[in-house]
Design a protein around this motif. Structure first.
Motif, PDB file in Angstrom:
ATOM      1  N   THR A   3     -19.566  -7.910 -23.379  1.00 21.61           N
ATOM      2  CA  THR A   3     -20.211  -6.604 -23.229  1.00 21.61           C
ATOM      3  C   THR A   3     -20.515  -6.319 -21.769  1.00 21.61           C
ATOM      4  OG1 THR A   3     -21.164  -6.848 -25.438  1.00 21.61           O
ATOM      5  CG2 THR A   3     -22.141  -5.187 -23.997  1.00 21.61           C
ATOM      6  N   ALA A   4     -21.005  -7.311 -21.039  1.00 18.02           N
ATOM      7  CA  ALA A   4     -21.303  -7.129 -19.617  1.00 18.02           C
ATOM      8  C   ALA A   4     -20.043  -6.837 -18.819  1.00 18.02           C
ATOM      9  CB  ALA A   4     -21.997  -8.372 -19.068  1.00 18.02           C
ATOM     10  N   ALA A   5     -18.933  -7.506 -19.170  1.00 22.52           N
ATOM     11  CA  ALA A   5     -17.683  -7.292 -18.450  1.00 22.52           C
ATOM     12  C   ALA A   5     -17.121  -5.898 -18.703  1.00 22.52           C
ATOM     13  CB  ALA A   5     -16.667  -8.359 -18.858  1.00 22.52           C
ATOM     14  N   ARG A   6     -17.258  -5.419 -19.932  1.00 23.53           N
ATOM     15  CA  ARG A   6     -16.656  -4.138 -20.309  1.00 23.53           C
ATOM     16  C   ARG A   6     -17.573  -2.950 -20.030  1.00 23.53           C
ATOM     17  NH1 ARG A   6     -14.482  -5.203 -26.344  1.00 23.53           N
ATOM     18  NH2 ARG A   6     -13.836  -3.031 -26.142  1.00 23.53           N
ATOM     19  N   HIS A   7     -18.878  -3.174 -20.060  1.00 23.46           N
ATOM     20  CA  HIS A   7     -19.836  -2.068 -19.904  1.00 23.46           C
ATOM     21  C   HIS A   7     -20.975  -2.476 -18.967  1.00 23.46           C
ATOM     22  CE1 HIS A   7     -17.952   0.254 -23.127  1.00 23.46           C
ATOM     23  NE2 HIS A   7     -17.869  -0.886 -23.804  1.00 23.46           N
ATOM     24  N   PRO A   8     -20.680  -2.758 -17.705  1.00 24.85           N
ATOM     25  CA  PRO A   8     -21.746  -3.179 -16.789  1.00 24.85           C
ATOM     26  C   PRO A   8     -22.834  -2.132 -16.603  1.00 24.85           C
ATOM     27  CG  PRO A   8     -19.721  -2.683 -15.595  1.00 24.85           C
ATOM     28  CD  PRO A   8     -19.368  -2.707 -17.049  1.00 24.85           C
ATOM     29  N   GLU A   9     -22.488  -0.865 -16.832  1.00 24.69           N
ATOM     30  CA  GLU A   9     -23.487   0.195 -16.680  1.00 24.69           C
ATOM     31  C   GLU A   9     -24.578   0.121 -17.736  1.00 24.69           C
ATOM     32  OE1 GLU A   9     -20.571   1.716 -19.680  1.00 24.69           O
ATOM     33  OE2 GLU A   9     -20.468   0.547 -17.821  1.00 24.69           O
ATOM     34  N   LEU A  10     -24.334  -0.605 -18.820  1.00 27.52           N
ATOM     35  CA  LEU A  10     -25.321  -0.739 -19.892  1.00 27.52           C
ATOM     36  C   LEU A  10     -26.134  -2.016 -19.796  1.00 27.52           C
ATOM     37  CD1 LEU A  10     -23.180   0.350 -22.991  1.00 27.52           C
ATOM     38  CD2 LEU A  10     -24.683   1.774 -21.580  1.00 27.52           C
ATOM     39  N   VAL A  11     -25.702  -2.933 -18.936  1.00 29.43           N
ATOM     40  CA  VAL A  11     -26.269  -4.285 -18.927  1.00 29.43           C
ATOM     41  C   VAL A  11     -27.013  -4.537 -17.619  1.00 29.43           C
ATOM     42  CG1 VAL A  11     -25.762  -6.741 -19.134  1.00 29.43           C
ATOM     43  CG2 VAL A  11     -24.419  -5.075 -20.447  1.00 29.43           C
ATOM     44  N   SER A  12     -28.328  -4.689 -17.712  1.00 26.12           N
ATOM     45  CA  SER A  12     -29.148  -4.928 -16.524  1.00 26.12           C
ATOM     46  C   SER A  12     -28.971  -6.343 -16.000  1.00 26.12           C
ATOM     47  CB  SER A  12     -30.623  -4.672 -16.853  1.00 26.12           C
ATOM     48  OG  SER A  12     -30.809  -3.358 -17.341  1.00 26.12           O
ATOM     49  N   SER A  13     -28.793  -7.301 -16.899  1.00 26.12           N
ATOM     50  CA  SER A  13     -28.547  -8.689 -16.519  1.00 26.12           C
ATOM     51  C   SER A  13     -28.170  -9.457 -17.784  1.00 26.12           C
ATOM     52  CB  SER A  13     -29.779  -9.329 -15.863  1.00 26.12           C
ATOM     53  OG  SER A  13     -30.780  -9.603 -16.837  1.00 26.12           O
ATOM     54  N   VAL A  14     -27.719 -10.696 -17.589  1.00 31.18           N
ATOM     55  CA  VAL A  14     -27.350 -11.546 -18.707  1.00 31.18           C
ATOM     56  C   VAL A  14     -27.874 -12.956 -18.476  1.00 31.18           C
ATOM     57  CG1 VAL A  14     -25.447 -12.565 -20.029  1.00 31.18           C
ATOM     58  CG2 VAL A  14     -25.222 -10.252 -19.141  1.00 31.18           C
ATOM     59  N   LEU A  15     -28.471 -13.529 -19.502  1.00 34.66           N
ATOM     60  CA  LEU A  15     -28.754 -14.962 -19.535  1.00 34.66           C
ATOM     61  C   LEU A  15     -28.054 -15.530 -20.760  1.00 34.66           C
ATOM     62  CD1 LEU A  15     -31.939 -16.982 -18.857  1.00 34.66           C
ATOM     63  CD2 LEU A  15     -30.726 -17.337 -21.003  1.00 34.66           C
ATOM     64  N   VAL A  16     -27.214 -16.541 -20.548  1.00 36.35           N
ATOM     65  CA  VAL A  16     -26.463 -17.125 -21.657  1.00 36.35           C
ATOM     66  C   VAL A  16     -26.659 -18.629 -21.676  1.00 36.35           C
ATOM     67  CG1 VAL A  16     -24.713 -15.325 -21.889  1.00 36.35           C
ATOM     68  CG2 VAL A  16     -24.372 -17.140 -20.204  1.00 36.35           C
ATOM     69  N   HIS A  17     -26.753 -19.168 -22.882  1.00 42.48           N
ATOM     70  CA  HIS A  17     -26.848 -20.615 -23.027  1.00 42.48           C
ATOM     71  C   HIS A  17     -25.560 -21.164 -23.632  1.00 42.48           C
ATOM     72  CE1 HIS A  17     -28.779 -24.503 -23.240  1.00 42.48           C
ATOM     73  NE2 HIS A  17     -28.247 -24.648 -24.450  1.00 42.48           N
TER      74      HIS A  17
ATOM     75  N   ASP B 102     -20.094  -9.626  -9.520  1.00 46.57           N
ATOM     76  CA  ASP B 102     -21.500  -9.570  -9.096  1.00 46.57           C
ATOM     77  C   ASP B 102     -22.171  -8.248  -9.452  1.00 46.57           C
ATOM     78  OD1 ASP B 102     -23.750 -10.732  -7.991  1.00 46.57           O
ATOM     79  OD2 ASP B 102     -23.306 -10.097  -5.945  1.00 46.57           O
ATOM     80  N   ARG B 103     -21.536  -7.427 -10.309  1.00 44.02           N
ATOM     81  CA  ARG B 103     -22.162  -6.173 -10.711  1.00 44.02           C
ATOM     82  C   ARG B 103     -23.329  -6.420 -11.659  1.00 44.02           C
ATOM     83  NH1 ARG B 103     -18.038  -1.735 -12.748  1.00 44.02           N
ATOM     84  NH2 ARG B 103     -19.978  -0.543 -12.687  1.00 44.02           N
ATOM     85  N   VAL B 104     -23.240  -7.470 -12.472  1.00 37.07           N
ATOM     86  CA  VAL B 104     -24.293  -7.805 -13.427  1.00 37.07           C
ATOM     87  C   VAL B 104     -24.831  -9.191 -13.082  1.00 37.07           C
ATOM     88  CG1 VAL B 104     -24.852  -8.230 -15.842  1.00 37.07           C
ATOM     89  CG2 VAL B 104     -23.243  -6.414 -15.239  1.00 37.07           C
ATOM     90  N   PRO B 105     -26.129  -9.329 -12.778  1.00 40.04           N
ATOM     91  CA  PRO B 105     -26.689 -10.656 -12.507  1.00 40.04           C
ATOM     92  C   PRO B 105     -26.582 -11.549 -13.748  1.00 40.04           C
ATOM     93  CG  PRO B 105     -28.186  -8.918 -11.784  1.00 40.04           C
ATOM     94  CD  PRO B 105     -27.125  -8.249 -12.600  1.00 40.04           C
ATOM     95  N   ILE B 106     -26.129 -12.781 -13.552  1.00 41.67           N
ATOM     96  CA  ILE B 106     -25.913 -13.709 -14.659  1.00 41.67           C
ATOM     97  C   ILE B 106     -26.637 -15.017 -14.384  1.00 41.67           C
ATOM     98  CG2 ILE B 106     -24.193 -15.058 -15.941  1.00 41.67           C
ATOM     99  CD1 ILE B 106     -22.149 -12.878 -15.278  1.00 41.67           C
ATOM    100  N   THR B 107     -27.358 -15.502 -15.390  1.00 41.91           N
ATOM    101  CA  THR B 107     -27.896 -16.856 -15.378  1.00 41.91           C
ATOM    102  C   THR B 107     -27.257 -17.616 -16.523  1.00 41.91           C
ATOM    103  OG1 THR B 107     -30.019 -16.312 -14.339  1.00 41.91           O
ATOM    104  CG2 THR B 107     -29.949 -18.299 -15.697  1.00 41.91           C
ATOM    105  N   VAL B 108     -26.780 -18.821 -16.231  1.00 35.92           N
ATOM    106  CA  VAL B 108     -26.185 -19.696 -17.230  1.00 35.92           C
ATOM    107  C   VAL B 108     -27.096 -20.903 -17.392  1.00 35.92           C
ATOM    108  CG1 VAL B 108     -24.181 -21.086 -17.868  1.00 35.92           C
ATOM    109  CG2 VAL B 108     -23.869 -18.954 -16.581  1.00 35.92           C
ATOM    110  N   THR B 109     -27.552 -21.168 -18.609  1.00 41.31           N
ATOM    111  CA  THR B 109     -28.360 -22.352 -18.855  1.00 41.31           C
ATOM    112  C   THR B 109     -27.535 -23.381 -19.614  1.00 41.31           C
ATOM    113  OG1 THR B 109     -29.296 -21.431 -20.907  1.00 41.31           O
ATOM    114  CG2 THR B 109     -30.536 -21.080 -18.871  1.00 41.31           C
TER     115      THR B 109
END
Length: 290
Positions: free
Chosen positions: A119-133, A226-233
């Motif tokens: 979703t972040a890759a296809r619609h960065p305008e909708l995604v403020s940031s992502v945290l994924v585990h 780098d359009r959407v800040p991402i944290t990977v845990t």
């Protein structure tokens, strides 16, 4: 898209709201707690929105925690035929636009992490940031000397899991998937009997994931912009294949922040909720300061 509940069901006040969102032929059961910064929580395979129950009370008070059962899971319906990762990403877009007012931070666990990243890759305008585990991006293990044997072993296990489900042996499928693929030999400590019943009831959804040719798809080029800040845990104690996937993914996303959760495995929102909630709070703090 249309809401089965009135349009006023959008989150505007400090209350708990629930409802049903119709999208792409499915009706998604959803729940939202608290207010202000919208965070959408996306669960993994076999699971449903209740897997986040231990996290929501620990979140900062200015968070609106929106969680939902992915299509076909628990109280959410699905149209006839196979559903794939693209369908789940489309559903998440509907959740963001209809329930979060058009923008949200995304938190994804396991397969839900893949949904969030697509979703972040296809619609960065909708995604403020992502945290994924620990997104299970198993194709990254191919041609990796350390990862290829792990990928082959995982593939053998999930093939047996799918065979169990097709034969109606849901409990066996859940046990094999949980122990050998996702959570390790102590998985029953994470999932008391009522939650195991949820996993078994949702086991049929795994067949769609198993047969989907794009079920591990990631647009790494788009995510690395780098359009959407991402944290990977990543946990220190989870299955080796998933941990290696996460390490390789982090290597491909140089702008991403990587946090290691010591002592946690593939389900820190269940085993280490305080630490996972703190990681999310740090992530949101970094995003707000940037």
């Amino acid at each position: 898209m249309d809401l089965a509940t009135p349009a006023a069901g959008r989150i505007t006040t400090a209350t708990v709201r629930t409802g049903s969102l119709r999208t792409g032929g499915a009706a998604l059961n959803w729940r939202a707690d608290q207010v202000t910064t919208n965070v959408v929580l996306v669960h993994g395979s076999f699971d449903d929105h209740t897997s986040w129950d231990r996290i929501v009370p620990l979140l900062p008070h200015d968070i609106t925690a929106i969680r939902y059962d992915r299509r076909g899971h628990s109280r959410s319906s699905a149209p006839a035929g196979r559903s794939g990762l693209h369908d789940h990403a489309g559903d998440l877009v509907s959740v963001i636009t209809e329930l979060a007012g058009g923008a949200a931070h995304l938190v994804g666990h396991s397969y839900g992490a893949l949904v969030a990243l697509m979703t972040a890759a296809r619609h960065p305008e909708l995604v403020s940031s992502v945290l994924v585990h620990e997104p299970p991006a198993f194709p990254l293990l191919a041609d990796d000397p350390q990862g290829e044997p792990l990928r082959a072993e995982a593939r053998a296990h999930v093939t047996t899991v799918a065979a169990h489900i097709e034969a109606g042996r849901q409990d066996e499928a859940v046990a094999l998937f949980a122990e050998k693929v996702a959570f390790g030999p102590r998985w029953r400590e994470l999932f008391p009997q009522p939650q195991r019943a949820v996993l078994a009831a949702n086991a049929h959804t795994y067949l769609d994931q198993f047969h989907d040719p794009d079920h591990y798809a990631l647009d790494l080029e788009a995510l690395a912009t780098d359009r959407v800040p991402i944290t990977v845990t990543v946990g220190t104690d989870g299955p080796a294949a998933v941990r290696r996937c996460t390490q390789l993914l982090a290597d491909r996303l140089p702008a991403a922040t990587v946090e290691t959760l010591t002592g946690a495995g593939h389900a820190p929102h269940l085993s280490h909720p305080d630490e996972f909630a703190a990681a999310l709070a740090r992530h949101l703090g970094r995003v707000r300061r940037s």
